[in-house]
Design a protein around this motif. Structure first.
Motif, PDB file in Angstrom:
ATOM      1  N   CYS A 171      24.895  15.026 -16.389  1.00  0.00           N
ATOM      2  CA  CYS A 171      25.940  14.056 -16.034  1.00  0.00           C
ATOM      3  C   CYS A 171      26.729  14.581 -14.828  1.00  0.00           C
ATOM      4  O   CYS A 171      27.962  14.680 -14.873  1.00  0.00           O
ATOM      5  CB  CYS A 171      26.859  13.827 -17.230  1.00  0.00           C
ATOM      6  SG  CYS A 171      27.404  15.358 -18.036  1.00  0.00           S
ATOM      7  N   LYS A 209      32.420   9.246 -22.998  1.00  0.00           N
ATOM      8  CA  LYS A 209      31.111   9.260 -22.349  1.00  0.00           C
ATOM      9  C   LYS A 209      30.894   7.998 -21.530  1.00  0.00           C
ATOM     10  O   LYS A 209      30.536   8.059 -20.355  1.00  0.00           O
ATOM     11  CB  LYS A 209      30.003   9.383 -23.409  1.00  0.00           C
ATOM     12  CG  LYS A 209      30.148  10.581 -24.316  1.00  0.00           C
ATOM     13  CD  LYS A 209      30.072  11.869 -23.539  1.00  0.00           C
ATOM     14  CE  LYS A 209      30.928  12.983 -24.082  1.00  0.00           C
ATOM     15  NZ  LYS A 209      30.986  13.257 -25.459  1.00  0.00           N
ATOM     16  N   TYR A 214      23.483  12.595 -22.290  1.00  0.00           N
ATOM     17  CA  TYR A 214      23.770  13.349 -21.059  1.00  0.00           C
ATOM     18  C   TYR A 214      22.835  14.546 -20.904  1.00  0.00           C
ATOM     19  O   TYR A 214      23.009  15.309 -19.966  1.00  0.00           O
ATOM     20  CB  TYR A 214      25.146  13.992 -21.216  1.00  0.00           C
ATOM     21  CG  TYR A 214      26.382  13.214 -20.860  1.00  0.00           C
ATOM     22  CD1 TYR A 214      26.348  11.946 -20.283  1.00  0.00           C
ATOM     23  CD2 TYR A 214      27.642  13.793 -21.070  1.00  0.00           C
ATOM     24  CE1 TYR A 214      27.520  11.295 -19.961  1.00  0.00           C
ATOM     25  CE2 TYR A 214      28.811  13.148 -20.738  1.00  0.00           C
ATOM     26  CZ  TYR A 214      28.749  11.887 -20.194  1.00  0.00           C
ATOM     27  OH  TYR A 214      29.912  11.253 -19.862  1.00  0.00           O
ATOM     28  N   TYR A 270      27.003   8.018 -27.433  1.00  0.00           N
ATOM     29  CA  TYR A 270      26.075   7.790 -26.309  1.00  0.00           C
ATOM     30  C   TYR A 270      25.381   6.436 -26.409  1.00  0.00           C
ATOM     31  O   TYR A 270      24.270   6.251 -25.914  1.00  0.00           O
ATOM     32  CB  TYR A 270      25.036   8.926 -26.241  1.00  0.00           C
ATOM     33  CG  TYR A 270      25.677  10.282 -26.043  1.00  0.00           C
ATOM     34  CD1 TYR A 270      26.156  10.663 -24.793  1.00  0.00           C
ATOM     35  CD2 TYR A 270      25.848  11.169 -27.103  1.00  0.00           C
ATOM     36  CE1 TYR A 270      26.781  11.896 -24.606  1.00  0.00           C
ATOM     37  CE2 TYR A 270      26.466  12.399 -26.926  1.00  0.00           C
ATOM     38  CZ  TYR A 270      26.933  12.755 -25.669  1.00  0.00           C
ATOM     39  OH  TYR A 270      27.556  13.963 -25.486  1.00  0.00           O
ATOM     40  N   THR A 277      36.148  12.136 -20.399  1.00  0.00           N
ATOM     41  CA  THR A 277      36.069  12.957 -21.620  1.00  0.00           C
ATOM     42  C   THR A 277      37.416  13.595 -21.970  1.00  0.00           C
ATOM     43  O   THR A 277      37.665  13.903 -23.130  1.00  0.00           O
ATOM     44  CB  THR A 277      34.996  14.061 -21.489  1.00  0.00           C
ATOM     45  OG1 THR A 277      35.328  14.891 -20.374  1.00  0.00           O
ATOM     46  CG2 THR A 277      33.610  13.477 -21.291  1.00  0.00           C
TER      47      THR A 277
END
Ligand code: PMP
Ligand code: GLN
Length: 395
Positions: free
Chosen positions: A378, A243, A327, A210, A248
């Motif tokens: 998200c 991400k 997220y 992230y 994903t």
């Protein structure tokens, strides 16, 4: 008669690990038609340039095994990206390896670095694959608990971290920005991790998937542990495309670090997957080189979503904790009469048509997370609005 086949054939070290919470909760969402704010995956596609590059590579014959460490263009892009954003310098030839997602990089690092009985310090709640990979290696996890403070931010007691280190500590597994809490580790916290790693001669494996999702009101920017004095030479830095580029399902990740650490990952990785994602690798190289506007817009969009969901959850009666990155936002369910997050999340779809993840499954010390649940933001704004409308009926 007891036969060998009548017994569970699964090895003992994997028995504590049932079906992952993400699989369970996504199946529950599919079965009940609930809005799925459980498993963290975006509901929109990533950058058009990246998707076009993948289609071109697929049609252009890049469909056979790529080189084992990853295609040179992607290793170069990964190194350049880290220089550009974090001022970290890695040689694409020998200090970068492409993996099947961050998950494989972390698993291969643990399997490649830990002898049976070695200890791995990690912060709980921890991402679920950590515990399984540590168990597969026959290593032992030493969790340090993150607890929400009065200001809604999660932190840990430095004495707990010190106490988690010992003569068998082999490595620290650090995830910042942190799933599921949304915590971003501060310079002081990282300095203590770095000090203890050096005092005990431990390696660090950092999960930074992230890295581009730290919000403008966070108390700290993202600081890679590898950038602290004395840490580049003992840190394996892990990230992935999933991400940052909303893909994903592609499972293209990487690890960077000193050649001996990367080499340990490669040794294991060659017998796990060997390689992955041939036509996706050139596309991720294109994505990593996108301009600052892409990264700024990505963060801004998620910050708006975080604000929307956090406000909606507060309105619905949850005690919402601060999410400075990732997220995810976590919330305490006590004010809504919740006593146990697992029970709360299992019944939430039938009560109001929303799926969330109970944070307690990411703790060894279950009580510390018993009343916390995690929501993923998200998602498109209209999806979050629908979820909030449904959650408001809980009051
Ligand atoms: N680490 C963390 C903290 C995550 O949230 C995730 C989930 N996406 C992963 C690792 C796994 O990343 P990947 O899908 O690239 O394997
Ligand atoms: N990283 C995702 C999450 O935390 C889930 C990944 C998975 O399903 N294993 O929601």
């Amino acid at each position: 008669m007891t036969t060998t086949t009548a017994r569970d054939p699964l090895v003992h070290r994997m028995r504590p690990f049932g079906t992952t919470i993400f699989t369970e909760m996504s199946a529950l969402a599919a079965r009940t038609g609930a809005v799925n704010l459980g498993q963290g995956f975006p509901d929109t596609d990533g950058p058009a340039e990246m998707l076009a590059a993948a289609a071109e590579a697929l049609r252009g014959g890049q469909n056979q095994y790529p080189p084992m460490p990853g295609i040179p263009a992607l290793r170069a892009a990964v190194a350049e990206h880290q220089r550009r954003f974090w001022d970290l310098s890695y040689d694409p030839d020998g200090e970068v390896v492409i993996t099947a997602g961050a998950t494989e990089a972390i698993a291969a690092a643990i399997l490649g670095l830990c002898e049976s009985g070695d200890e791995v310090v990690c912060f709980e709640p921890y991402y679920d694959s950590y515990a399984a990979s540590i168990a597969l290696a026959g290593a032992v996890r030493r969790p340090v608990t993150l607890r929400p403070a009065a200001d809604g931010r999660y932190s840990f007691d430095p004495a707990d971290l010190r106490a988690a280190f010992g003569p068998r500590t082999r490595l620290v597994l650090l995830n910042s920005p942190h799933n599921p809490t949304g915590k971003v580790f501060t310079a002081d916290e990282l300095a203590l991790v770095a000090e203890l790693c050096q005092e005990y001669g431990a390696y660090a494996v950092t999960d930074e998937v992230y890295e581009h999702l730290v919000y403008t009101d966070a108390s700290t920017p993202h600081i890679p542990l590898a950038s602290l004095p004395g840490m580049a030479e003992r840190t394996l830095r892990v990230s992935s495309a999933g991400k940052t580029f909303s893909c994903t399902g592609w499972k293209v990740g990487w690890a960077s670090g000193p050649a001996p650490l990367v080499s340990a990952v490669l040794r294991v990785k060659q017998f796990l997957t060997f390689v992955n994602g041939a036509p996706l690798q050139p596309a991720v190289a294109v994505a990593l080189a996108l301009g600052d506007d892409y990264y700024d817009n990505f963060r801004t969009t998620h910050q708006l979503r975080r604000d929307q969901l956090s406000a909606g959850l507060t309105d619905a009666g949850f005690d919402v904790l601060s999410a400075e990155g990732t997220y995810f936002v976590t919330a305490d369910i006590t004010a809504l009469g919740g006593r146990d997050g697992v029970e709360f999340c299992r019944t939430l779809p039938e009560r109001c048509g929303v799926v969330a993840i109970p944070s307690q499954v990411f703790y060894d010390n279950v009580d510390a997370g018993r009343r916390l649940v995690r929501f993923a933001f998200c998602k498109r704004s209209e999806v979050l609005a629908e979820a909030v409308d449904r959650l408001r009926t809980l009051r």
